[in-house]
Design an enzyme around this catalytic site. Sequence first.
Site, PDB file in Angstrom:
ATOM      1  N   CYS A 113     -26.484 -12.409 -20.476  1.00  0.00           N
ATOM      2  CA  CYS A 113     -26.142 -13.714 -19.897  1.00  0.00           C
ATOM      3  C   CYS A 113     -26.914 -14.003 -18.613  1.00  0.00           C
ATOM      4  O   CYS A 113     -26.788 -15.073 -18.044  1.00  0.00           O
ATOM      5  CB  CYS A 113     -24.633 -13.812 -19.642  1.00  0.00           C
ATOM      6  SG  CYS A 113     -24.091 -12.934 -18.158  1.00  0.00           S
ATOM      7  N   GLY A 136       0.793  -1.231   0.000  1.00  0.00           N
ATOM      8  CA  GLY A 136       0.000   0.000   0.000  1.00  0.00           C
ATOM      9  C   GLY A 136       0.821   1.276   0.000  1.00  0.00           C
ATOM     10  O   GLY A 136       0.286   2.362  -0.188  1.00  0.00           O
ATOM     11  N   CYS A 195     -27.993  -9.244 -15.961  1.00  0.00           N
ATOM     12  CA  CYS A 195     -27.428  -8.899 -17.266  1.00  0.00           C
ATOM     13  C   CYS A 195     -28.414  -9.326 -18.355  1.00  0.00           C
ATOM     14  O   CYS A 195     -28.896 -10.458 -18.363  1.00  0.00           O
ATOM     15  CB  CYS A 195     -26.092  -9.608 -17.465  1.00  0.00           C
ATOM     16  SG  CYS A 195     -25.466  -9.525 -19.176  1.00  0.00           S
ATOM     17  N   CYS A 230     -18.979 -12.363 -19.586  1.00  0.00           N
ATOM     18  CA  CYS A 230     -20.294 -12.502 -20.206  1.00  0.00           C
ATOM     19  C   CYS A 230     -20.236 -13.541 -21.339  1.00  0.00           C
ATOM     20  O   CYS A 230     -21.090 -14.419 -21.444  1.00  0.00           O
ATOM     21  CB  CYS A 230     -20.753 -11.144 -20.731  1.00  0.00           C
ATOM     22  SG  CYS A 230     -22.517 -11.006 -21.077  1.00  0.00           S
ATOM     23  N   CYS A 246     -23.255  -7.014 -18.660  1.00  0.00           N
ATOM     24  CA  CYS A 246     -21.978  -7.157 -17.954  1.00  0.00           C
ATOM     25  C   CYS A 246     -20.948  -6.185 -18.509  1.00  0.00           C
ATOM     26  O   CYS A 246     -20.786  -6.066 -19.722  1.00  0.00           O
ATOM     27  CB  CYS A 246     -21.419  -8.567 -18.142  1.00  0.00           C
ATOM     28  SG  CYS A 246     -22.359  -9.850 -17.305  1.00  0.00           S
TER      29      CYS A 246
END
Lengths: 256, 281
Positions: B243, B31, B240, B271, B265
């Site tokens: 899909c 980080g 979605c 997808c 998606c």
Amino acid sequence: MSPLLSAQGIGKTYGTRTGCRDISFELHAGEVLAIVGESGSGKTTLLRCLSGHIEPTVGRVSYRMRDGRVLCLTDMSEAERRLLMRTDWGFVHQDAREGLRMGVSAGANVGERLMAVGARHYGNIRAAAEDWLARVEIPGERVDDSPWAYSGGMRQRLQIARNLVTEPRLVFMDEPTGGLDVSVQARLLDLIRGLVRRLNLAAIVVTHDLAVARLLSSRMMVMQQGQVIETGLTDQVLEDPQAPYTQLLVSSVLQV
Amino acid sequence: MTAQSYNFAYLNEQTKRMIRRAILKAVAIPGYQVPFASREMPMPYGWGTGGVQVTAAILTPDDTLKVIDQGADDTTNAVSIRKFFEKTAGVPTTERTGEASIIQTRHRIPEKALRDDQIIVFQVPIPEPLRFLEPRETETRKMHALEEYGVMHVKLYEDIARYGQIATTYAYPAKVGDRYVFDPSPIPKFDNPKLDDCPALQLFGAGREKRIYAVPPHTKVKSLDFEDHPFEVQRWDEPCAICGSRESFLDEIVTDDKGSRMFVCSDTDYCAERQRAGARP
Ligand SMILES: Nc1ncnc2c1ncn2[C@@H]1O[C@H](COP(=O)(O)OP(=O)(O)OP(=O)(O)O)[C@@H](O)[C@H]1O
Ligand SMILES: [Mg+2]
């Protein structure tokens, strides 16, 4: 009880120019000290040395921490010093824009110190902010307003609330009423005086206005050309000034 | 100029070593933003030069590269970076998340869970999460060093005061390994939970700002929040439209000039894989 803050031989030079020199005094808990003097006499320089914003060229500032240890500012770690500044100390600037976060709401300004010491409950932080706004006579419904939408006097009061929320023991103020209308000044001074008494705050107040010193402080120091030329109980100094410069100051101001 | 006249992956070996040293340091201090001597790349800064340099420094001839932008492999930015590495490194590329060993990304983390033999490289425009409230670089460094992160909550407080909830939806700040607060790049906060305890190495490169940082495998990443306003990800009322997934991040697409819309998606590979497996809305 040992003093809350003690200054020993403080001096600060900027290159060859003297900011202030050879200043020693003690400040006890709950005591208000005024530093007066004309422009350029070194008041701000001294205040910044005392509050750890700049390092004095010579001399020591020591402070009695909440746990009773007496520490020299320069011996503290930076983390410790910065924590002290955010919790046990406050700093009220003449220009509120320096002391506030102008980009966030009044509530966030007051809540910041609480969040800095770990507060993580939004509702509690907001409630504390509203409570402190009320104590500085700002209506609760202004909590979400930007400081830009506040008047000069309100900004100063917001600055005070933002500092006092962590219940510091010592507040430094540099010309807290400077640049405000006379009537606004009077109200602000009353408020500061009330808070200082009720919270038993110690304060060091820089001002070139003897009326401010008389209203707020029990003791005062008069500065000229970087040095303290007179010090004593405020009432005594104002009634019976010893140094010629102080006599001039008192006679020119207080008779108006 | 022909492709052969480039060094492998465009950068010279000395530059790559310098970048790898920065990456190693970044991995050692999860980080923490490590400064590095960012090089001019043959593309504008907004195009992900930080990510490109990181990818160039870690790429080997055995790697298979995937590049996405907003979840899609076929956007201009993704296509040009993929072509850049095809030309300068000659590595195979893929659109399939599962087949890639290195994934360079802008704005998304793939829906398919990443593995410990994969590395994901994020393109970062502004690495400093404290920048919003503290413009001074000397001060933000000190704040990181002393873990003075109160101002991050000032920003979240302000969100709630203004919008009734934490309105930050992209580049949502998080704490890495209980120590450094970081900006996970402009991914949707929907992707933040994927950062946590991820088996893949996650590297972040900011070209213009000359910073590299990292989240090593299986590192704790905690999104900042309040006790009474806990961190939450975006949700959609519908699946979605292609899909039928209810688990993925959806983009809103306008389908005609009468304002008809549908949600699909954002991760096109995810997808497509579901469609190949027979998934329907
Ligand atoms: N940063 C600096 N660099 C150089 N000289 C400085 C600096 N700050 C202050 N000084 C000088 O130090 C002296 C004391 O200045 P200081 O600001 O402390 O006075 P002051 O009493 O606060 O004045 P005022 O009432 O106008 O605010 C002045 O001669 C000033 O020019
Ligand atoms: Mg001054």
